[in-house]
Design a protein around this motif. Structure first.
Motif, PDB file in Angstrom:
ATOM      1  N   VAL A 227       7.673 -30.692 -46.196  1.00  0.00           N
ATOM      2  CA  VAL A 227       6.329 -31.143 -46.598  1.00  0.00           C
ATOM      3  C   VAL A 227       5.797 -30.260 -47.723  1.00  0.00           C
ATOM      4  CG1 VAL A 227       3.949 -31.459 -45.863  1.00  0.00           C
ATOM      5  CG2 VAL A 227       5.809 -32.115 -44.328  1.00  0.00           C
TER       6      VAL A 227
ATOM      7  N   LEU B 139       5.005 -31.279 -51.643  1.00  0.00           N
ATOM      8  CA  LEU B 139       3.639 -31.235 -52.159  1.00  0.00           C
ATOM      9  C   LEU B 139       3.580 -30.552 -53.521  1.00  0.00           C
ATOM     10  CD1 LEU B 139       1.345 -30.514 -49.067  1.00  0.00           C
ATOM     11  CD2 LEU B 139       1.674 -32.654 -50.317  1.00  0.00           C
TER      12      LEU B 139
ATOM     13  N   ALA C  48       1.150 -35.657 -47.766  1.00  0.00           N
ATOM     14  CA  ALA C  48       1.594 -34.728 -46.723  1.00  0.00           C
ATOM     15  C   ALA C  48       1.786 -35.442 -45.392  1.00  0.00           C
ATOM     16  CB  ALA C  48       0.576 -33.592 -46.578  1.00  0.00           C
TER      17      ALA C  48
END
Length: 309
Positions: free
Chosen positions: A38, A42, A75
């Motif tokens: 994640v 990002l 996310a």
């Protein structure tokens, strides 16, 4: 006085146990949603969004609501997709060192709850992306479908091209970031997509070489498991070589960026070619894997720095 000390010690013990319990829960949740994946995605999502602001002439500080909804939504979609992946792969994760302690394997978290948590996270993430543009939400959904259905359910356990198919989902985050700002077609998000798409096979094939026996035990037909290290090394080098021309499509970011990106590509290619002369394949695979991680971070940070140089 003794009673007060005993009470104080008891309170401290309870506090320590509670803190340890919270940390344990957080570790399990982080494992289920693959927090490392994640976080790395990002970075690319933010870079895509930042470049969209730059090329469209929009102001970052005037669009913080888009930044929030895009990053939050991306996310959650990624985390939810990873949770669903954990649910599906719980039977084979037990055979691999890096996955055998996941809550879905040890049973510390109910598998069905993990599945539903993943579905809810994806749904909320998609709603958040819809607060930016419909295009961003569609792109996010494409990434989820590619990861969960095309990769996890279809190709991962049956075909050596699973790495290539899985690269589709990994290449989506910067496009989510861009389309959250500008839903119209532009060459920059396309180039970002291809950079991420081409980066992933050498990254994951190097990892597959390192974990070859674990993948074999789990019955996953990764390229080094099925065809051996020699073919895998050749394919890794070819994928890295394909990255060479892509930074030049971002020439408007300036000569410093092109220089950094080209040096990164040449360095990775030279390291890849060195693998044909090294006798220790696993050591080479480790170097290639570490280089790939640094490559991605430096490249996308350089994109952002180039716009404020």
């Amino acid at each position: 006085m003794a009673d007060l000390k005993a009470v104080h010690q008891t309170v401290n013990d309870v506090g320590h146990r509670s803190e340890a319990s919270v940390k344990a829960v957080w570790r399990e949740l982080s494992s289920v949603v693959k927090i490392g994946i994640v976080n790395s995605n990002l970075i690319t999502t933010f870079a895509g969004m930042w470049l969209a602001f730059y090329f469209t002439g929009e102001h970052f500080l005037e669009n913080l609501h888009l930044v929030f909804f895009a990053l939050f939504g991306a996310a959650l979609v990624i985390a939810g997709s990873c949770a669903i992946n954990n649910y599906i792969d719980r039977d084979i994760d037990r055979y691999m060192e890096r996955t055998k302690t996941r809550p879905t394997v040890t049973g510390t978290m109910d598998a069905r709850r993990v599945l539903w948590a993943g579905i809810v996270l994806v749904f909320i993430g998609e709603m958040s992306l819809l607060m930016t543009t419909v295009t961003a939400a569609v792109v996010g959904l494409i990434g989820m479908v590619a990861y969960v259905f095309l990769y996890t359910l279809w190709t991962k356990r049956h075909y050596t091209i699973n790495t290539i198919v899985g690269s589709i989902s990994g290449a989506v985050p910067p496009v989510i970031g861009w389309t959250a700002v500008d839903p119209n077609f532009h060459v920059v998000p396309l180039v970002l997509f291809f950079i991420m798409f081409l980066w992933q096979p050498p990254h994951f094939l190097a990892l597959a070489m390192k974990r070859c026996e674990e993948y074999r035990a789990a019955g996953i037909p990764m390229l080094p498991v099925v065809h051996g290290f020699a073919i895998t090394k050749r394919q890794i080098v070819v994928w890295v070589a394909c990255l060479l021309p892509l930074p030049f499509y971002l020439f408007s970011l300036g000569v410093p960026f092109l220089t950094v990106a080209t040096l990164l590509n040449i360095g990775w290619l030279l390291l890849g070619l060195a693998g044909f002369r090294m006798k220790d394949d696993l050591k080479w695979a480790k170097w290639m894997f570490v280089y790939s991680l640094n490559y991605l971070t430096i490249l996308f940070v350089a994109m952002v720095i180039a716009t404020v140089w």
